[in-house]
Design an enzyme around this catalytic site. Structure first.
Site, PDB file in Angstrom:
ATOM      1  N   HIS A  99     105.775  26.754  26.925  1.00 51.26           N
ATOM      2  CA  HIS A  99     104.584  26.459  27.713  1.00 51.26           C
ATOM      3  C   HIS A  99     104.590  27.243  29.028  1.00 51.26           C
ATOM      4  O   HIS A  99     103.539  27.599  29.555  1.00 51.26           O
ATOM      5  CB  HIS A  99     104.501  24.961  28.034  1.00 51.26           C
TER       6      HIS A  99
ATOM      7  N   ARG B 233      98.859  11.644  21.154  1.00 49.50           N
ATOM      8  CA  ARG B 233      97.582  11.743  21.864  1.00 49.50           C
ATOM      9  C   ARG B 233      96.752  10.475  21.708  1.00 49.50           C
ATOM     10  O   ARG B 233      95.848  10.238  22.499  1.00 49.50           O
ATOM     11  CB  ARG B 233      96.769  12.935  21.349  1.00 49.50           C
TER      12      ARG B 233
ATOM     13  N   ASP C  46      97.809  16.222  18.213  1.00 51.87           N
ATOM     14  CA  ASP C  46      99.276  16.178  18.183  1.00 51.87           C
ATOM     15  C   ASP C  46      99.713  14.720  18.155  1.00 51.87           C
ATOM     16  O   ASP C  46      99.889  14.098  19.199  1.00 51.87           O
ATOM     17  CB  ASP C  46      99.870  16.844  19.428  1.00 51.87           C
TER      18      ASP C  46
ATOM     19  N   ASP D 168     100.272  28.082  17.852  1.00 50.46           N
ATOM     20  CA  ASP D 168     100.447  27.109  18.917  1.00 50.46           C
ATOM     21  C   ASP D 168      99.372  27.421  19.954  1.00 50.46           C
ATOM     22  O   ASP D 168      98.685  28.456  19.877  1.00 50.46           O
ATOM     23  CB  ASP D 168     101.855  27.206  19.513  1.00 50.46           C
TER      24      ASP D 168
ATOM     25  N   LYS E 181     105.886  22.731  12.273  1.00 46.12           N
ATOM     26  CA  LYS E 181     105.948  23.608  13.446  1.00 46.12           C
ATOM     27  C   LYS E 181     107.369  23.627  13.990  1.00 46.12           C
ATOM     28  O   LYS E 181     108.141  22.699  13.740  1.00 46.12           O
ATOM     29  CB  LYS E 181     104.951  23.142  14.511  1.00 46.12           C
ATOM     30  N   HIS E 182     107.780  24.693  14.685  1.00 46.41           N
ATOM     31  CA  HIS E 182     107.020  25.855  15.142  1.00 46.41           C
ATOM     32  C   HIS E 182     107.689  27.079  14.525  1.00 46.41           C
ATOM     33  O   HIS E 182     108.791  27.444  14.916  1.00 46.41           O
ATOM     34  CB  HIS E 182     107.067  25.975  16.656  1.00 46.41           C
TER      35      HIS E 182
ATOM     36  N   ARG F 146     112.083  15.787  19.815  1.00 44.30           N
ATOM     37  CA  ARG F 146     110.947  15.997  18.910  1.00 44.30           C
ATOM     38  C   ARG F 146     111.412  16.526  17.548  1.00 44.30           C
ATOM     39  O   ARG F 146     110.630  16.555  16.597  1.00 44.30           O
ATOM     40  CB  ARG F 146     109.952  16.958  19.534  1.00 44.30           C
TER      41      ARG F 146
END
Length: 601
Positions: A248, A144, A136, A321, A235-236, A205
């Site tokens: 999440h 990351r 990501d 995801d 995404k998403h 984002r």
């Protein structure tokens, strides 16, 4: 907040310069895959190898064969193996995802060596295939791989800049650096249209609230990644931009009608497909207007196959995801989720919480006849096509030479700084308070929120701002007050303000009852000039009407904060324009600052 119809009407016509022109998707890096060759590969695979190809898993450690003992212990506890090489051997995985918290991404040379170690371990197996390494790397608040790799402003900042060229530059440079480190699939760009100011998981984002503007920037970033030979991932799907629940931790419900979905959420995904997107990620959300079964989109055949495959005409790789998220685990157990995702039309199963449970469940479903081997082979073939297109079947190794030649080069870092300068948005500037000049307001106090720094940036925000402003000729002192300052902390900041010529305060998601609001109000009461900088969501300005100067950076990464410092000092003019509307705090149905608002000097 205004209705979706109001949002759509308000944004119409504002993005003519960003409109996605009609046309066919261009070819991208690499030759078109030879399906005959790929079908021969599939025909020689065992059933277990086919099952392995559809899984993408985390693994702990900086090395494929020699991780630190703590990472060996974590792998044994969660995955039942000691190393990444053992994981590949046991499950014949098609992909590995990198995380900083899994200690995969220490520095660029190590990342390239890890990638090559994964490839050797997989290719040394009987009928071994290359691994598709993913991560990501959205930029902004989700990255990351950190410095010394080049870090760009996040999507909403790019939306504020409004430049397709900048979005394409981000994809091209980020893609080149990822490829040099052996990462060939990036879970970016975010194609969600963020029309809900309280969205806790998407927010900055997203490129913004105007579907046409989001679509244009998504397409441009996709072109950038494709030119670098890296698979971008929109995404998403079918759209996560209007939720107040984080998937999440919960199960979001999107109440859009089918008509609103077509006019709002679908637009960027259509643009991504037209731009030749290589993979699309599903969302763990419930959209009753698209499927009233109660299943999350990831497990919904009407959404994945009916809408994405058939209506939108997409035949590339579909990736879930992460399967350890609550949104996909609410209704079914971890043994059912991967099977149902494949039956819905998904190809890649990302990061199941218990790989052995998920892998064996898919294998059992084929043995039992619930899932046909032919259906499994369709996904394997799509995955192999992508690997072939990215050059992995012919040249899977990254090597070390490309790291020094490509990652974090002065040219790339300078490009990121230039992009950031076009994103900083000046929302308020009463009495022409900005820009500040060192000869009249040399002593600056920098206070405010210091959230945990996004991956790979130095932080904290107050420190980065203070250092940047000091470098521009000011004497700047940082005093972190946090996101919830106590009365004693506020008192210290107010006392320190008495020694300053001006105060810069970083705000982070201010609410009506936030102690940050009290901090700003008490700083204003000192009579010192106060410049506020919203370092995440731009909506903070609605809660602080007394501030004479307000900037939005859309993230607290170094590159965006340094750009804000240059704007404060007048070294560059503010050029960003709001990509989302800011509603009034006392009446959310009324717009305080519309899309496109942005001052300059």
């Amino acid at each position: 907040m205004p209705s979706r119809r109001t949002v759509l009407a308000a944004t119409a016509g504002l993005t003519a310069s960003l409109a996605v022109g009609a046309g066919t998707a261009h070819a991208g890096a690499g030759r078109a895959p030879d399906d005959r060759r790929l079908r021969r590969l599939v025909s020689r695979m065992t059933l277990e190898e086919k099952v392995g190809q559809v899984f993408v898993s985390r693994v702990y450690g900086h090395s494929a064969t020699d991780p630190d003992q703590a990472d060996v212990d974590a792998n044994l506890a969660e995955l039942g193996v000691r190393t990444a090489a053992e994981l590949l051997e046991r499950y014949r995985l098609g992909g590995i995802i990198y995380f900083a918290w899994a200690h995969n991404t220490r520095e660029p040379h190590q990342i390239a060596a890890l990638s090559d170690g994964l490839q050797r371990a997989s290719l040394d197996l009987p009928r071994g295939l290359p691994v598709l390494v993913s991560t990501d790397q959205e930029h902004g608040i989700v990255c990351r791989i950190g410095a010394p790799a080049t870090l760009f402003p996040g999507a909403m900042a790019i939306g504020a800049g409004g430049s397709r060229t900048d979005a394409r530059t981000l994809g091209r440079i980020s893609g080149a650096e990822l490829r040099a480190m052996g990462v060939r699939q990036d879970y970016s760009p975010v194609a969600d249209v963020n029309v809900n100011p309280t969205n806790p998981v998407i927010g900055v984002r997203s490129f913004g609230a105007d579907p046409d503007a989001v679509a244009a920037l998504v397409a441009a970033e996709v072109h950038g990644y494709r030119s670098a030979g890296v698979a971008a991932t929109a995404k998403h799907f079918p759209g996560h931009g209007d939720t107040a629940v984080d998937s999440h931790y919960g199960f979001p419900v999107i109440t859009h009608s089918r008509e609103v979905w077509e006019e709002l959420d679908a637009v960027p995904f259509r643009a991504a497909i037209a731009a030749g997107i290589d993979s699309i990620m599903t969302a763990h959300i419930l959209v009753p207007a698209l499927d009233d079964s109660g299943d999350p989109a990831t497990l919904s055949r009407p959404i994945v196959t009916g809408l994405l495959r058939e209506r939108l005409g997409y035949d590339g790789v579909v990736v879930t995801d992460a399967l350890d998220m609550a949104g996909v685990r609410t209704k079914y157990g971890d043994d059912r989720v991967p099977v149902l995702a494949l039956k819905a039309g998904v190809d890649q199963l990302l990061n199941p919480p218990k790989l052995d449970v998920a892998w064996n469940a898919v294998l059992r479903a084929v043995h039992d006849g619930e899932l046909t081997e032919e259906r499994l082979e369709q996904s394997v073939l799509r995955i192999l096509r992508l690997k072939a297109k990215l050059g992995l079947l012919d040249d899977p190794y990254a090597g070390q030479a490309g790291v020094d030649r490509t990652v974090g080069t002065p040219a790339h870092l300078a490009a990121a700084d230039r992009v950031a300068e076009r994103t900083t948005t000046l929302l308020v500037n009463e009495g022409a308070l900005l820009p500040l000049a060192p000869d009249t307001r040399r002593r600056l106090l920098i206070v405010g929120a210091d959230p945990a720094s996004p991956s790979g940036t130095t932080g904290p925000p107050t420190g980065v701002l203070a250092a940047a402003l000091t470098g521009l000729g000011f004497t700047a002192t940082a005093l972190s007050t946090g996101t919830a300052p106590s009365a004693a902390t506020i008192a210290r900041a107010v006392a320190a303000a008495g020694e300053a010529d001006a105060v810069v305060v970083a705000t982070y998601n201010v609410t009506a009852t936030s102690p940050q609001k009290t901090l700003v109000e008490q700083l204003l009461a000192t009579g010192r000039p106060v410049v506020a900088v919203a370092v995440r969501n731009p909506y903070d300005v609605a809660q602080l009407p007394g501030v004479a100067a307000y900037l939005a950076t859309y993230s607290w990464t170094d590159v965006e904060l340094r750009a804000a410092a240059r704007v404060i000092a007048g070294r560059v003019r503010p050029r960003g324009k709001l990509p989302v509307p800011v509603q009034r705090a006392d009446d959310p149905t009324r717009v305080l600052f519309p899309i496109g608002h942005g001052l300059t000097y």
